[in-house]
Structures are given as structure tokens and as C-alpha cells.
Design a protein around this motif. Structure first.
Motif, PDB file in Angstrom:
ATOM      1  N   GLY A 142       0.809  -1.372   0.127  1.00  0.00           N
ATOM      2  CA  GLY A 142      -0.199   0.178  -0.201  1.00  0.00           C
ATOM      3  C   GLY A 142       0.991   1.365   0.136  1.00  0.00           C
ATOM      4  O   GLY A 142       0.278   2.244  -0.136  1.00  0.00           O
ATOM      5  N   HIS A 143       2.249   1.070   0.129  1.00  0.00           N
ATOM      6  CA  HIS A 143       2.865   2.377   0.676  1.00  0.00           C
ATOM      7  C   HIS A 143       4.497   2.048   0.136  1.00  0.00           C
ATOM      8  O   HIS A 143       5.098   1.217  -0.229  1.00  0.00           O
ATOM      9  CB  HIS A 143       2.988   2.745   1.933  1.00  0.00           C
ATOM     10  N   THR A 144       4.833   3.243  -0.627  1.00  0.00           N
ATOM     11  CA  THR A 144       6.413   3.155  -0.996  1.00  0.00           C
ATOM     12  C   THR A 144       6.664   4.535  -0.694  1.00  0.00           C
ATOM     13  O   THR A 144       6.294   5.382  -1.359  1.00  0.00           O
ATOM     14  CB  THR A 144       6.569   3.069  -2.660  1.00  0.00           C
ATOM     15  N   ASP A 164       0.870   3.614  -8.053  1.00  0.00           N
ATOM     16  CA  ASP A 164       0.997   2.488  -7.460  1.00  0.00           C
ATOM     17  C   ASP A 164       2.171   2.351  -6.199  1.00  0.00           C
ATOM     18  O   ASP A 164       3.244   2.893  -6.672  1.00  0.00           O
ATOM     19  CB  ASP A 164       1.037   1.170  -8.458  1.00  0.00           C
ATOM     20  N   ALA A 165       1.902   1.640  -5.154  1.00  0.00           N
ATOM     21  CA  ALA A 165       3.016   1.243  -4.361  1.00  0.00           C
ATOM     22  C   ALA A 165       3.715   0.169  -5.028  1.00  0.00           C
ATOM     23  O   ALA A 165       3.407  -0.767  -5.949  1.00  0.00           O
ATOM     24  CB  ALA A 165       2.441   0.693  -3.139  1.00  0.00           C
ATOM     25  N   ALA A 166       4.826  -0.174  -4.680  1.00  0.00           N
ATOM     26  CA  ALA A 166       5.961  -1.171  -5.280  1.00  0.00           C
ATOM     27  C   ALA A 166       5.144  -2.673  -4.974  1.00  0.00           C
ATOM     28  O   ALA A 166       5.120  -3.690  -6.243  1.00  0.00           O
ATOM     29  CB  ALA A 166       7.186  -1.317  -4.666  1.00  0.00           C
ATOM     30  N   GLY A 167       4.626  -2.889  -3.985  1.00  0.00           N
ATOM     31  CA  GLY A 167       4.042  -3.971  -3.744  1.00  0.00           C
ATOM     32  C   GLY A 167       2.784  -4.312  -4.426  1.00  0.00           C
ATOM     33  O   GLY A 167       2.432  -5.633  -4.966  1.00  0.00           O
ATOM     34  N   GLU A 168       1.861  -3.314  -4.758  1.00  0.00           N
ATOM     35  CA  GLU A 168       0.998  -3.468  -5.679  1.00  0.00           C
ATOM     36  C   GLU A 168       1.371  -3.863  -7.247  1.00  0.00           C
ATOM     37  O   GLU A 168       0.562  -4.376  -7.950  1.00  0.00           O
ATOM     38  CB  GLU A 168       0.166  -1.968  -5.772  1.00  0.00           C
TER      39      GLU A 168
END
Length: 346
Positions: A142-144, A164-168
Motif C-alpha cells: 500500500g505504500h512506497t 501504485d505502490a511497489a507491492g501493488e
């Protein structure tokens, strides 16, 4: 005076987690995962909040028993106030209030993002904790963001994702490849058998320290569509190489900005935090910079990278020492600005 014993509750997304900390030492860290979201390809907020209601009592019971304490030994209750899914946060917040009242102990609210960073100060998170000031790449589904950490409660976001976040990005690209959700760990595992230079994908060109990950997702999608038209089995035949190439691209994007910030701010103390910090490619890139750039790096144990209550308990302990307690009017909030939180008292 003996160290306080604090119970921490984390319910920001789909994991119900409870931990007990004494001083900076974690006595227990228990989590109940919600497998139901896999079939939907993402977290369903309504299902998540219902599962939290079912899980929270047994998880608290297990955490207390594993810590070998009794409820009367608890000095305070810490809980995630936000950011996160509001329905999920409400379950943890409401239960924390009730438990605080029943045990007649203080209530401590915790910022989830702050907790990811301060997890580094858990006794067994690192061989030694970071020295202030340090940079922390906080990267999750959710966050970068890159955070300049001057003290426990003096932080400044100097760069963050504009989309987008990296995990997303890992999860969305995994979906393109036909992988299960969440895809980050699957891509990481498949990448170990692949050639990370097999394919190249577009990288964003942003000024300052900000990130963008929507472009690589589009680049991968168009590339796959073109190749599958020529060979319907392209993904299956090249999956390891695709995963390795995507992972390298995402890690390069993350590290380029982090290296730029560390160089321009002349900081050698560099940490990573959040779920994506478990990624082996990112950890390897951090390790290389100890020699290449002379960094002192801080990579937390795997159990403290994903959403967990140990990090909530750690922040609650630090706030307990400062006497920073919440009252029963405190409410959960889906959006909780880490920067505003730390700037208000400066």
C-alpha cells in the motif's frame, strides 16, 4: 522499576496480529491470516473486518499464553489507529478500548507506517539498531516512500510513489502472468531460477526522490500481449525469466532513488521496512551497497517486515516511556499522514 509489559494489536488490513513486548523484547507475536482473499485476487474489506471479529479473541488469548503472562501483568494496550482499511481498523480499535477499560490500563494509538520503521528497534530485529539520522525505504503493498528518520518521533517523507505502490505493482504484474494473489513472494521465488537480464522494461524518469510504478505495469502488459500473439505459451515457457526481469526492474527503480537520496543527504545509515523488504532481490541490492557505497544497512528479520503486532507493541512501548496515552474518544482513521503526525510537535 521493571520494564512495562505492553500488548499490541494490529488489524490494518487482512491479518489479525497480537504481540506482547517487555522492554524492547518480544515475548510473543501471533497472527491469524485470511486465506479467503486469494480467490478474489485481492483483499475484500467487508470479509476482512468480519474475519478480524472472529480472530481477535483467540489470537489475544494465544499471544498472552505464549508470552507466559496473565492479563493483570499488562501495563498498557497499543493498537493500530491507521492508515488501513477502516472496517478492519475499527475492530482492533474497539477491542483495544474495551480491553484498556477492563484492565484499567492506558491506551496507546500507533501509526502503522511509523511502526514499520520503528520495528528496527525491537531487540532481535537487527544485530544492532540504526543510528539517527537514517534513511528508511518503507515499501509495501500500500505504500512506497523514503523517510528521513531524525529521531523516534521526528520523521520526514522525502520521496513517495505518485501512483501504485511497489507491492501493488508486484501483485498486478503477477496477475498478468496468471499467478496467485499475493504475487510478490511467488515472483521472488521464481526469479531465483531466472535470468534477470532476459527482458527489459521501461523505468520512469522522475525528478527528486519520488517513485512511479504504473508505467512498468503497462510496459509488461503490452509486452506480454505482443509476445502471446506470436506464441500462446510464451508466459509458461519464460515465466522464471519474466519474474527475474520484472523483479530486477522494480528493485532498480527502488534502489536508484534511495542511492540518490543517501548520496545527496550524505547519509550512510540506510534501512528498509515493510512487506516488500522481505524480497530477496532488494535485500541483495542493499547488501551490495555496504561495499559499493559504504552504507551501514539495516534489514529486519522476516517476521517484522510484513504487517505484525510486534512493531505496534514496539511503538507503544516508546510512547509509554514518553507518557503519550490516548483517551477513549480516539477513533480509527483510514488515512493517517505519517509526516503530519511527526511535524505537529516540532
Amino acid at each position: 522499576m521493571s520494564d512495562p509489559i505492553i500488548l499490541g494489536i494490529e488489524s490494518s488490513c487482512d491479518d489479525t496480529s497480537v504481540a506482547v513486548i517487555k522492554g524492547n523484547k518480544i515475548l510473543s507475536n501471533i497472527a491469524a491470516n485470511q486465506e479467503i482473499h486469494r480467490e478474489y485476487g485481492g483483499v475484500v474489506p467487508e470479509l476482512a473486518s468480519r474475519a478480524h471479529q472472529q480472530n481477535i479473541i483467540p489470537v489475544i488469548d494465544k499471544a498472552v499464553n505464549k508470552a507466559n503472562i496473565q492479563q493483570k501483568d499488562i501495563s498498557a494496550i497499543g493498537f493500530t489507529r491507521g492508515p488501513g482499511l477502516l472496517g478492519s481498523l475499527l475492530v482492533g480499535t474497539s477491542f483495544a478500548k474495551s480491553l484498556s477499560m477492563s484492565l484499567h490500563v492506558p491506551l496507546i494509538e500507533v501509526n502503522h507506517l511509523q511502526a514499520h520503521i520503528l520495528a528496527h528497534f525491537i531487540e532481535d530485529a537487527n544485530p544492532k539498531p540504526p543510528h539517527f539520522p537514517f534513511l528508511c525505504l518503507t515499501v509495501s503493498g500500500g505504500h512506497t516512500m523514503i523517510v528521513l528518520v531524525k529521531d523516534y518521533f521526528d520523521m520526514q517523507i522525502i520521496g513517495k510513489t505518485i501512483d501504485d505502490a511497489a507491492g501493488e505493482a508486484f501483485d498486478k504484474i503477477g496477475k498478468i502472468f496468471g499467478l496467485d494473489y499475493p504475487a510478490g513472494a511467488i515472483i521472488d521465488n521464481l526469479a531465483k531460477s531466472g535470468n534477470k537480464t532476459a527482458f527489459t522494461f521501461n523505468k520512469p524518469k522522475l525528478e527528486n526522490y519520488n517513485y512511479s510504478f504504473s508505467g512498468i505495469k503497462t510496459s509488461v502488459l503490452y509486452f506480454i500481449q505482443k509476445e502471446v500473439k506470436k506464441n500462446p505459451d510464451f508466459i509458461k515457457e519464460n515465466l522464471d525469466n519474466l519474474c527475474a526481469s520484472v523483479q530486477k526492474t522494480l528493485v532498480d527503480i527502488l534502489m536508484n532513488k534511495l542511492e540518490k537520496a543517501a548520496s545527496e543527504l550524505n547519509i550512510k545509515e540506510v534501512a528498509i521496512a515493510g512487506g516488500v523488504s522481505a524480497n530477496s532481490g532488494l535485500r541483495e541490492a542493499m547488501q551490495k551497497n555496504t561495499e559499493k557505497l559504504g552504507w551501514n544497512i539495516y534489514i529486519p528479520k522476516f517476521e517484522y517486515t510484513t504487517d505484525n503486532a510486534a512493531m505496534i507493541a514496539m511503538v507503544a512501548k516508546l510512547k509509554y516511556d514518553l507518557g503519550e496515552f490516548a483517551d477513549l474518544s480516539v477513533s480509527a482513521t483510514a488515512r493517517y499522514d505519517i509526516e503530519g503526525e511527526f511535524k505537529k510537535d516540532l
